[in-house]
Design an enzyme around this catalytic site. Structure first.
Site, PDB file in Angstrom:
ATOM      1  N   TRP A 156       0.752  -1.114  -0.059  1.00 58.25           N
ATOM      2  CA  TRP A 156      -0.041   0.019  -0.024  1.00 58.25           C
ATOM      3  C   TRP A 156       0.768   1.303   0.097  1.00 58.25           C
ATOM      4  O   TRP A 156       1.300   1.472   1.042  1.00 58.25           O
ATOM      5  CB  TRP A 156      -0.884   0.095   1.250  1.00 58.25           C
ATOM      6  CG  TRP A 156      -1.930  -1.132   1.365  1.00 58.25           C
ATOM      7  CD1 TRP A 156      -3.062  -0.875   0.723  1.00 58.25           C
ATOM      8  CD2 TRP A 156      -1.652  -2.426   1.944  1.00 58.25           C
ATOM      9  NE1 TRP A 156      -3.728  -2.379   0.763  1.00 58.25           N
ATOM     10  CE2 TRP A 156      -2.814  -3.007   1.553  1.00 58.25           C
ATOM     11  CE3 TRP A 156      -0.835  -2.882   2.690  1.00 58.25           C
ATOM     12  CZ2 TRP A 156      -3.214  -4.578   1.907  1.00 58.25           C
ATOM     13  CZ3 TRP A 156      -0.997  -4.235   3.073  1.00 58.25           C
ATOM     14  CH2 TRP A 156      -2.204  -4.889   2.823  1.00 58.25           C
ATOM     15  N   HIS A 184      -6.811   1.593   2.609  1.00 61.04           N
ATOM     16  CA  HIS A 184      -7.937   0.570   2.275  1.00 61.04           C
ATOM     17  C   HIS A 184      -9.055   0.762   3.386  1.00 61.04           C
ATOM     18  O   HIS A 184      -8.686   1.629   4.350  1.00 61.04           O
ATOM     19  CB  HIS A 184      -7.558  -0.729   2.377  1.00 61.04           C
ATOM     20  CG  HIS A 184      -6.493  -1.333   3.571  1.00 61.04           C
ATOM     21  ND1 HIS A 184      -5.962  -2.627   3.526  1.00 61.04           N
ATOM     22  CD2 HIS A 184      -6.170  -0.662   4.455  1.00 61.04           C
ATOM     23  CE1 HIS A 184      -5.342  -2.522   4.768  1.00 61.04           C
ATOM     24  NE2 HIS A 184      -5.132  -1.349   5.475  1.00 61.04           N
ATOM     25  N   ARG A 210      -4.175   5.879  -2.385  1.00 64.74           N
ATOM     26  CA  ARG A 210      -2.785   5.248  -2.724  1.00 64.74           C
ATOM     27  C   ARG A 210      -2.100   5.997  -3.754  1.00 64.74           C
ATOM     28  O   ARG A 210      -2.329   6.673  -4.790  1.00 64.74           O
ATOM     29  CB  ARG A 210      -3.167   3.807  -3.319  1.00 64.74           C
ATOM     30  CG  ARG A 210      -3.974   2.936  -2.542  1.00 64.74           C
ATOM     31  CD  ARG A 210      -4.100   1.527  -2.907  1.00 64.74           C
ATOM     32  NE  ARG A 210      -5.019   0.634  -2.015  1.00 64.74           N
ATOM     33  CZ  ARG A 210      -5.391  -0.497  -2.196  1.00 64.74           C
ATOM     34  NH1 ARG A 210      -5.014  -0.951  -3.099  1.00 64.74           N
ATOM     35  NH2 ARG A 210      -6.118  -1.150  -1.308  1.00 64.74           N
ATOM     36  N   GLN A 224     -13.715   1.711  -1.810  1.00 64.68           N
ATOM     37  CA  GLN A 224     -13.900   0.404  -1.537  1.00 64.68           C
ATOM     38  C   GLN A 224     -15.134   0.066  -0.746  1.00 64.68           C
ATOM     39  O   GLN A 224     -15.844   0.838  -0.067  1.00 64.68           O
ATOM     40  CB  GLN A 224     -12.600   0.209  -0.459  1.00 64.68           C
ATOM     41  CG  GLN A 224     -11.507  -0.057  -1.412  1.00 64.68           C
ATOM     42  CD  GLN A 224     -10.172  -0.631  -0.233  1.00 64.68           C
ATOM     43  OE1 GLN A 224     -10.196  -0.878   0.654  1.00 64.68           O
ATOM     44  NE2 GLN A 224      -9.449  -1.680  -1.479  1.00 64.68           N
ATOM     45  N   VAL A 267      -5.416 -11.832   7.203  1.00 63.20           N
ATOM     46  CA  VAL A 267      -6.379 -12.989   6.996  1.00 63.20           C
ATOM     47  C   VAL A 267      -5.523 -14.396   6.798  1.00 63.20           C
ATOM     48  O   VAL A 267      -4.528 -14.291   6.310  1.00 63.20           O
ATOM     49  CB  VAL A 267      -7.085 -12.674   5.648  1.00 63.20           C
ATOM     50  CG1 VAL A 267      -8.392 -11.706   6.043  1.00 63.20           C
ATOM     51  CG2 VAL A 267      -6.540 -12.516   4.553  1.00 63.20           C
ATOM     52  N   ALA A 309     -13.444 -11.538   6.006  1.00 61.59           N
ATOM     53  CA  ALA A 309     -13.529 -10.188   5.548  1.00 61.59           C
ATOM     54  C   ALA A 309     -13.209 -10.315   4.065  1.00 61.59           C
ATOM     55  O   ALA A 309     -12.557 -11.019   3.557  1.00 61.59           O
ATOM     56  CB  ALA A 309     -12.553  -9.457   6.415  1.00 61.59           C
TER      57      ALA A 309
HETATM   58  N1  PHE Z   1      -7.730  -4.360   2.221  1.00 55.68           N
HETATM   59  C1  PHE Z   1      -7.327  -5.048   1.133  1.00 55.68           C
HETATM   60  C2  PHE Z   1      -6.838  -4.183  -0.042  1.00 55.68           C
HETATM   61  O1  PHE Z   1      -7.123  -3.059  -0.179  1.00 55.68           O
HETATM   62  C3  PHE Z   1      -8.421  -6.038   0.780  1.00 55.68           C
HETATM   63  C4  PHE Z   1      -8.885  -6.990   1.617  1.00 55.68           C
HETATM   64  C5  PHE Z   1      -9.784  -6.847   2.572  1.00 55.68           C
HETATM   65  C6  PHE Z   1      -8.404  -8.445   1.673  1.00 55.68           C
HETATM   66  C7  PHE Z   1     -10.281  -7.724   3.573  1.00 55.68           C
HETATM   67  C8  PHE Z   1      -8.723  -9.439   2.546  1.00 55.68           C
HETATM   68  C9  PHE Z   1      -9.728  -8.901   3.544  1.00 55.68           C
HETATM   69  O2  PHE Z   1      -6.064  -4.627  -0.945  1.00 55.68           O
END
Ligand code: PHE
Length: 346
Positions: A156, A184, A210, A224, A267, A309
């Site tokens: 990121w 995010h 970003r 998002q 995750v 998630a």
């Molecule tokens: N936050 C991650 C992204 O922006 C996406 C994501 C969200 C992945 C939740 C897994 C669980 O790339």
């Protein structure tokens, strides 16, 4: 010889002046009373033929009357001019003409798409919450298991609000907290868990930022939708079923989908969802089972509670929905593009 009756002359003059209602009538009046052969002029000229005893009084009276009538004339002419311009203005307003239409705003295609996506999730039993766009690095990174100096932060490219402490923290001391523009919506996983207990089923729509080069499929800002589900007995098949069900409802029931392994520090396991689109596989979202350490850090027993998630880009879904091939159109503010969505349903 009878003396001139100035009172009668004034009365006649005033009555006729009041009746004069246009420029020609005014002109005629002036000639009749104040012109070279006018009534008052005649009186003034005749003063010298009057008996000497009457001359001063009549002469003075006639001179005064001249001033009075000239003033009355000016006043009447101005009143007529004023009335004429009011009448003219009134005549130029045609109240029967159709109204001119006012330019009217409309919803942006990304807003329309976000609302439509929210509608599908709401039907599936999700609540909708929002979080801050200016975020602490601890929520955006650390508590999502992305510590400072960990290479995963490179996933990121971050727009920082607070500068990095120039000297660096003293040995062993905690680095000072820093604000950033959230990269995010995942920090809301942590925030929501601070104030809510399972069962949890929420989505979090919102803008993210970003610091990366833009191209046809990437912008420096994106919208998002984060999803978070935590309860007893939530499993990976629940994740798959929920996300497949979403894309089938949103893009079409015959859509082919595939899950593949992916890595996100918060995750375990992590996955990405691809859809078959235009003969090719297209990744549309990241997802995974919420890491047990995050559940534990929220004060919940990870043996008892599990969850999943996901995070998806609204612009990407808007491109699919409307057949748009370049994401930069969304924020170029070109009305020729934006007006094509006038009246589109959410
Ligand atoms: N936050 C991650 C992204 O922006 C996406 C994501 C969200 C992945 C939740 C897994 C669980 O790339």
């Amino acid at each position: 010889m009878a003396l001139p009756d100035l009172a009668a002359l004034e009365a006649d003059a005033r009555r006729e002046l009041a009746a004069a209602s246009d420029a020609a009538a005014l002109d005629g009046w002036r000639t009749r009373y104040l012109g070279r052969k006018g009534r008052l002029t005649g009186v003034l000229r005749g003063v010298r033929d009057l008996p000497a005893a009457d001359r001063p009084a009549i002469g003075k009276g006639a001179n005064a009357l001249k001033g009075t009538l000239e003033a009355a004339f000016d006043e009447r002419r101005e009143a007529l001019l004023r009335g004429a311009s009011v009448a003219q203005a009134a005549a130029s307003v045609d109240v029967t003409l159709p109204a001119r239409s006012l330019p009217q705003g409309q919803l942006h295609p990304v807003t329309l798409t976000r609302r439509a996506m929210e509608g599908v999730f709401r039907e599936m039993g999700f609540d909708i919450v929002e979080g801050p766009e200016v975020e602490w690095d601890s929520y955006n990174f650390d508590r999502l298991r992305i510590p400072r100096d960990h290479p995963a932060r490179d996933m990121w490219d971050t727009i920082w609000i607070d500068p990095e402490d120039a000297g660096g923290p003293a040995e062993g001391a905690e680095p000072p907290p820093r604000r950033l523009l959230r990269t995010h919506t995942s920090p809301m996983q942590i925030r929501y868990l601070e104030t809510h207990r399972p069962p949890i089923r929420v989505i979090v729509p919102g803008a993210c930022y970003r610091y990366e080069a833009t191209d046809a499929t990437h912008e420096w800002m994106l919208t998002q939708i984060e999803g978070l589900v935590i309860d007893e007995g939530v499993s990976f098949p629940n994740l798959k079923g929920t996300l497949e069900s979403f894309v089938h409802r949103f893009l079409g029931p015959d859509l082919e989908t595939r899950f593949r392994c992916d890595y996100f520090p918060f995750v375990e396991p992590g996955a990405e969802l691809g859809i078959r689109w235009g003969g090719r596989w297209l990744e549309v979202l990241g997802a995974g089972m919420v890491h047990p350490e995050i559940i534990e850090a929220a004060g919940l027993d990870p043996e008892r509670y599990t969850g999943f998630a996901f995070g998806m880009g609204v612009e990407r879904f808007a491109m699919l929905r409307y057949g748009i091939d370049d994401i930069r159109y969304f924020y170029a503010n070109d009305l020729r593009f934006l007006e094509q969505f006038r009246g589109s349903a959410t």
